[in-house]
Every structure is written in C-alpha cells, then in structure tokens.
Design a protein around this motif. Structure first.
Motif, PDB file in Angstrom:
ATOM      1  N   LEU A 399      68.550  64.519 -41.342  1.00 26.29           N
ATOM      2  CA  LEU A 399      67.557  63.987 -42.293  1.00 26.29           C
ATOM      3  C   LEU A 399      66.380  64.944 -42.416  1.00 26.29           C
ATOM      4  O   LEU A 399      65.911  65.239 -43.516  1.00 26.29           O
ATOM      5  CB  LEU A 399      67.083  62.597 -41.837  1.00 26.29           C
ATOM      6  CG  LEU A 399      68.097  61.456 -42.018  1.00 26.29           C
ATOM      7  CD1 LEU A 399      67.675  60.230 -41.219  1.00 26.29           C
ATOM      8  CD2 LEU A 399      68.265  61.089 -43.495  1.00 26.29           C
ATOM      9  N   SER A 400      65.922  65.468 -41.271  1.00 23.05           N
ATOM     10  CA  SER A 400      64.751  66.354 -41.368  1.00 23.05           C
ATOM     11  C   SER A 400      65.127  67.713 -41.960  1.00 23.05           C
ATOM     12  O   SER A 400      64.268  68.425 -42.473  1.00 23.05           O
ATOM     13  CB  SER A 400      64.062  66.498 -40.004  1.00 23.05           C
ATOM     14  OG  SER A 400      64.966  67.078 -39.099  1.00 23.05           O
ATOM     15  N   ALA A 401      66.434  68.039 -41.948  1.00 20.12           N
ATOM     16  CA  ALA A 401      66.874  69.293 -42.594  1.00 20.12           C
ATOM     17  C   ALA A 401      66.918  69.131 -44.114  1.00 20.12           C
ATOM     18  O   ALA A 401      67.097  70.115 -44.845  1.00 20.12           O
ATOM     19  CB  ALA A 401      68.241  69.694 -42.073  1.00 20.12           C
ATOM     20  N   GLY A 402      66.770  67.875 -44.591  1.00 23.34           N
ATOM     21  CA  GLY A 402      66.738  67.645 -46.045  1.00 23.34           C
ATOM     22  C   GLY A 402      68.096  67.368 -46.668  1.00 23.34           C
ATOM     23  O   GLY A 402      68.307  67.592 -47.860  1.00 23.34           O
ATOM     24  N   VAL A 403      69.047  66.851 -45.837  1.00 22.86           N
ATOM     25  CA  VAL A 403      70.395  66.607 -46.360  1.00 22.86           C
ATOM     26  C   VAL A 403      70.391  65.574 -47.489  1.00 22.86           C
ATOM     27  O   VAL A 403      71.081  65.752 -48.499  1.00 22.86           O
ATOM     28  CB  VAL A 403      71.358  66.175 -45.220  1.00 22.86           C
ATOM     29  CG1 VAL A 403      72.706  65.755 -45.784  1.00 22.86           C
ATOM     30  CG2 VAL A 403      71.550  67.321 -44.234  1.00 22.86           C
ATOM     31  N   THR A 404      69.575  64.505 -47.333  1.00 23.11           N
ATOM     32  CA  THR A 404      69.612  63.468 -48.389  1.00 23.11           C
ATOM     33  C   THR A 404      69.209  64.052 -49.740  1.00 23.11           C
ATOM     34  O   THR A 404      69.834  63.758 -50.757  1.00 23.11           O
ATOM     35  CB  THR A 404      68.701  62.261 -48.062  1.00 23.11           C
ATOM     36  OG1 THR A 404      67.485  62.756 -47.523  1.00 23.11           O
ATOM     37  CG2 THR A 404      69.323  61.320 -47.093  1.00 23.11           C
ATOM     38  N   GLU A 405      68.201  64.911 -49.745  1.00 21.61           N
ATOM     39  CA  GLU A 405      67.748  65.501 -51.020  1.00 21.61           C
ATOM     40  C   GLU A 405      68.879  66.299 -51.667  1.00 21.61           C
ATOM     41  O   GLU A 405      69.112  66.197 -52.879  1.00 21.61           O
ATOM     42  CB  GLU A 405      66.528  66.417 -50.795  1.00 21.61           C
ATOM     43  CG  GLU A 405      65.251  65.694 -50.420  1.00 21.61           C
ATOM     44  CD  GLU A 405      65.166  65.290 -48.944  1.00 21.61           C
ATOM     45  OE1 GLU A 405      66.181  65.432 -48.217  1.00 21.61           O
ATOM     46  OE2 GLU A 405      64.099  64.813 -48.515  1.00 21.61           O
ATOM     47  N   THR A 406      69.611  67.056 -50.843  1.00 18.58           N
ATOM     48  CA  THR A 406      70.730  67.848 -51.379  1.00 18.58           C
ATOM     49  C   THR A 406      71.820  66.934 -51.931  1.00 18.58           C
ATOM     50  O   THR A 406      72.342  67.149 -53.023  1.00 18.58           O
ATOM     51  CB  THR A 406      71.320  68.765 -50.275  1.00 18.58           C
ATOM     52  OG1 THR A 406      70.288  69.609 -49.802  1.00 18.58           O
ATOM     53  CG2 THR A 406      72.465  69.601 -50.799  1.00 18.58           C
ATOM     54  N   VAL A 407      72.130  65.893 -51.155  1.00 19.63           N
ATOM     55  CA  VAL A 407      73.215  64.979 -51.554  1.00 19.63           C
ATOM     56  C   VAL A 407      72.856  64.239 -52.848  1.00 19.63           C
ATOM     57  O   VAL A 407      73.704  64.055 -53.731  1.00 19.63           O
ATOM     58  CB  VAL A 407      73.517  63.987 -50.400  1.00 19.63           C
ATOM     59  CG1 VAL A 407      74.478  62.900 -50.851  1.00 19.63           C
ATOM     60  CG2 VAL A 407      74.102  64.737 -49.206  1.00 19.63           C
TER      61      VAL A 407
END
Length: 607
Positions: A399-407
């Motif tokens: 989550l802190s790596a920003g996976v949701t934004e990419t998905v």
C-alpha cells in the motif's frame, strides 16, 4: 497396361500351381508396375480379384512372402484399397508373419500392416482382433538394443505401424499404454538417439500418447525427461526442436515430470533459447521464444519444481526471469509476470519478493500498459500483485509503495479478465487494513464501477469479485462515509442479493457488511434494504435447514440490528420471526443456540 493384365492372369494360375520361379517373376512385374503407377495398378489388382489369393501366398515357408507383403504395402498406400485388403483376409496371415525371423519379411509385413491401418477404422480393428499390436511391441523390445542400419530401419517401420494403428484413437492408445509401450519407446530413444528417422518416430508416438492422462504415470517412471533434454541440447534445427516441444508441453503438465525436467536441466536450455531469440524478428524465432517461455512458466506450476528454481530467491533462474519484466518484448514481459505469480504461491516466497523490490518492477510494467496496453500482460502483472498481497506483512508495504493507485488506473478496462484480477488485488490489499479500505471506499468512481460490475451477468467471476470488494470495503473500514458512498451509488441491493449466494463465504461476508450498515447508518440505508426485501431473505435463511451455522448466526445478529427501523421492525413482526428463532434455541451449534435466545428476547421486548 496389357502386360499387367497378362501378369495378373498368369499370377492366378501360378498361385494355384505354386511354381515358385514363375510366381516370383509375376510378383516382380507387379512391383515394377506399382512403382510406375501405383493408383492405376492397384485398381487393376482390385478388379482382378487377386487380393484373395495373396492370403494363401503369405506363408512363412515361401521365398516369395516378402514380395507379396511388399505388394500389399504398396497397394495399401491408396485409401480405396485398405478395406479390400481387410475383406480379402490378409490381416491374420500378415500378423502371423510378425513372428518370422527373416528381416525382409518383417520389414515388408510391418509396412503392409502400417499402411492398412493408416486412417482406417476397419484396418485397425482387424489388426486389434488379430493381436498384432502386442506382437509388434514384443518385437520392438527384443530388437531394441541392435544398432545396425537394417535393424534400425525395421524398428522405425514398427514404430510407424503402432503410430498408424493408434493415431487419434484413445482406446487403442490406452491399450498400447497398458501393454507397456512407453518404457519400450523411451529405451529405444535412448539407444538410437543418433538415428534421425527413428528418433522422429518415437517423438511423434510420445506426442500422441502424452495427451492421455493415463500415460503420465508411466512416463514419470521412465527417464524420459533426461532423454528428451539430452536430445534437445543436440538439436539445431527449428523443426526438430518444435517436435520435442510438442512432447514436453503435455508431459510437463504432470508435477513429477516437471521436477524431473528441471533436474535434467531443461530450464537452462529454455533460458538459452530466450537469450538467443529475444531480439530476432524471424517468425520461427518468435514462435520458439514463445514456446520456450510458456514452457518455463508451466514448469513453475509444480510446487516442488517451483521451489527448486526459486532457491530462496537467490536462484539464477529466478533472477533471469526477473530481468524479463523490464524487457521490451511483450512475450517476455508476460512470461516474467506469470512466473512471478507462480513463484508467489507461498508466504515465504511472497515476503522475500516484496522485500527485494519486485512490486516496483510490476508497477512499472503496468504503467507501460495503461493506454492501449497488452491485455495478457495486464492480467499477468495483476495476478502477480494479487498473489504477493496475500501475506499480512506485505499488505502495508505494498500500500505504501502505491500499488492501489497503479491498479486503479485500470478501472476503465472493458476486459473481464483484467477487471477480475484488479478486483482481487484490491480485495487482498485492504484485508484488515482499515485506513486503506476507508480511502478506497470513499473513492466514488471506484464504488460506482463496482456497482456497475455487480450486474455483469455474463461474467460470474467479475460479478462475484465486485460484490466481495463492496462488502470488504465496509467490513474493513467500518466507516460511515464508506457506507454512505455505497448507499448513494446503489450498492445495497447487490449486498442483499449476495446474502443469497450459493457460496457460504460470500453469503457470510454480505451478512457481516449488512449488519455493519444497520448498526452504523440504518437511517440512510433503510429504504434500499426494504426495497431489496432483506427481511424476507433473512426469514428464508433462518428457516432453511441447509443454511450453515454461521449464516444462521449472522442472520440473527442482522435481524436484531434492523429493529432500530420502524418499517423494517414491522416487517420482522409480520413475518413471525419468533417461531423460527425459538426453534433455533436447541440448535446443535452453541453460538447459534445462544444467539437464538438473545434474538428471541430482543424480539419479545420489541413486540
């Protein structure tokens, strides 16, 4: 053709008299005519009625037997001659000749039977009834170790005969497997790997037999993996490698054989091919790159073979596969992402991979495929992220790596496989992550898209995952704002429908989410719960004997939570819930029985 007619007449007379000299001359003449014009000569032979005589000429003692078998082999090259050969009674005497000690007789007999069986149900049936297959397999075994050219030619003909006998016929292939043909052919391949024709014949036979599930165990008990890899390493020609690939692919579906292939060094061969072909734009090379990388992914589907190649994340194979992801080749990007998804099949591997920065590589890959991207690559990269998100310790890191934004960039995708994986990835990421669930649940665009996908009747997977994510957003966030967003987007009716799912896990997730809605925002959701007929559904779930204990329990918890609404409370009273609930007080499950007592008290007080 006048000569042929005379020869046929003469043959009729000499066949009766058995004068070997003149008989041989007639047969030579026929063979010559067949060499010049096979079809026309075969038609004459059929018209003359001489085929019936051939049965009597196929005697083990006669010096003409090999020539007669040769003539039969030649005429049986024509489709129209195969049934006449069977009708003339030639199969039984030919099968008897398979016991001959004469090399030439064996060779011509094998050819004759092979040609009669080619694409002919009648031919195969007759050979089957005469017991020909078992004799040929026995002969292969006994002649297996001789490497002189004449014997290798004979072995090739016998393999070809078995091929024609069983081709595309599951029951005859099973019969050959039961007769033990597989270990025999594997031994043959090992001894005669220098003989191209015989090797090719064995490979075609393996390709046919490997499709059958029953063959896999027999293959696994031989050293087929070793032999195929040895052969593969020697091949330079594309066509030959293609043939070996066609055998490897069905065999590699078996976990035991996967491991054997890995141990025999197949992976190194595949990696080498990838390296050689990656920059080529030749059609053959592109095809070979695809086959090699697909096979690599297949080998990783076995738990043991996958762990062996992972080597605690330090394996050279794992490192090489990792380097495919940033490549510019779509096929390699795809294989790399699929390989990561396969490596990510246990928590230890997942934790190691997330710590070693794979998530960033996958996010970069997805970013490259947002606009008009490659759907298979999107699907594979999302699969890998979903698997990596399963261990609890990985969720916060991802989550802190920003996976949701990419998905979320793929929310506009119209491709069900991509939608399905996107939903699964988000659901895994927010599991027990309250903050992330709240953030996503307040994303109106996401919630509206979920509600839309909850109606994707043509795609049950997408529909199920959308419902599960809606429920998860509520269960993990326990947020009033999230509930309001879902109510406003029209999501309530879908959660109520989800409570009637055939999957207990989904029913349960829906009931828990609905109970939270009733506890936190009953006023906002009241109208939607009414029009979705929630109370009737709860009554049905409680009355149904087949409902699982947790379904009964959560249905009662939800019923109690609905009492705060006047209209829903009235519905509960009208449906006589008390009768159903009081019966559950004696339920064998303690929690259900206790909750039934509490619910009964609540209903009695409220009435």
């Amino acid at each position: 053709m006048i000569v042929i007619n005379d020869t046929l007449k003469k043959l009729k007379i000499t066949a009766v008299d058995r004068t070997e000299g003149s008989l041989e001359g007639c047969l030579d003449c026929l063979l010559q005519a067949l060499a010049q014009n096979n079809t026309e000569t075969s038609e004459k032979i059929q018209a003359s009625g001489i085929l019936q005589l051939f049965a009597s000429l196929l005697s083990p003692q006669s010096s003409c037997t090999a020539k007669v078998a040769n003539i039969i082999a030649e005429v049986a090259k024509n489709e129209f001659m195969r049934i006449p050969c069977v009708d003339a009674g030639l199969i039984s005497p030919l099968v008897q000749l398979l016991n001959s000690k004469d090399q030439e007789v064996l060779l011509q007999t094998g050819r004759a039977l092979g040609n009669i069986c080619y694409d002919s149900h009648e031919g195969r049936s007759a050979v089957d009834q005469a017991g020909g297959a078992q004799i040929v397999i026995d002969r292969l075994r006994s002649l297996c170790s001789r490497t002189d050219p004449a014997n290798e030619k004979l072995l090739t003909v016998f393999c070809g005969m078995l091929m024609n006998y069983s081709n595309e016929n599951d029951s005859l292939q099973s019969q050959l497997i039961n007769m033990g043909v597989i270990p025999t052919l594997v031994t043959l391949l090992g001894i005669h790997c220098h003989n191209a024709a015989l090797t090719e014949m064995c490979l075609v036979a393996f390709g046919n037999l490997a499709e059958l599930e029953s063959s896999k165990e027999q293959f696994a008990s031989t050293n087929i993996a070793e032999e195929l890899v040895k052969l593969f390493k020697k091949q330079i020609e594309h066509d030959k490698r293609e043939m070996i690939f066609e055998v490897l692919a069905p065999l590699a579906e078996n976990d035991a054989i996967k491991l054997q292939l890995v141990e025999a060094g197949l992976v190194e061969c595949l990696l080498e091919i990838v390296q050689q072909k990656v920059d080529s734009d030749k059609e053959d090379d592109i095809a070979e790159l695809k086959t090699a990388s697909d096979l690599m992914v297949l080998l990783l589907l076995g738990d043991e073979s996958m762990q062996k190649l992972f080597e605690g994340g330090k394996g050279s194979v794992f490192q090489r596969v990792l380097s495919w992801i940033p490549s510019n080749n779509h096929q390699l990007q795809l294989a790399g992402a699929l390989a990561i998804a396969n490596f990510a099949r246990n928590d230890g591997n997942c934790i190691h991979m997330v710590d070693s920065g794979i998530v960033e590589k996958l996010m970069d890959l997805l970013d490259r495929h947002v606009e008009d991207g490659n759907v298979t690559v999107q699907h594979a990269a999302l699969s890998a992220l979903r698997n990596l998100a399963i261990p609890v310790v990985n969720k916060a890191k991802m989550l802190s790596a920003g996976v949701t934004e990419t998905v979320l960039k793929f929310l506009k995708s119209e491709m069900p496989p991509v939608q399905f994986k996107l939903l699964g990835t988000l659901r895994m990421l927010i599991d027990a992550q309250a903050e992330a669930a709240e953030q996503l649940g307040k994303n109106v665009k996401l919630v509206e898209r979920l509600v839309e996908w909850c109606e994707a009747k043509d795609h049950a997977g997408v529909m199920g995952e959308s419902n599960r994510l809606l429920s998860a957003l509520i269960r993990h966030s326990k947020s009033k704002d999230v509930i309001k967003a879902i109510v406003q987007s029209g999501g309530i009716k879908h959660l109520v429908t989800m409570a009637t799912s055939e999957h207990v896990i989904m029913q349960n997730e829906a009931l828990v989410a609905l109970a939270l809605i009733a506890a936190l925002e009953l006023g906002t959701a009241e109208k939607d719960l009414e029009s979705a007929k929630l109370v009737q559904i709860l009554h049905r779930l409680l009355a149904d004997e087949r409902s699982a204990p947790e379904i009964k329990y959560n249905s009662m918890v939800l019923t109690c939570a609905l009492m705060g609404s006047e209209s829903l409370h009235k519905e509960v009273q009208d449906l006589a819930f008390l009768d159903v609930v009081s019966k559950l007080r004696s339920h064998e499950n303690k929690s259900v029985a206790q909750q039934a007592s509490l619910t009964e008290q609540r209903l009695a007080v409220e009435s």
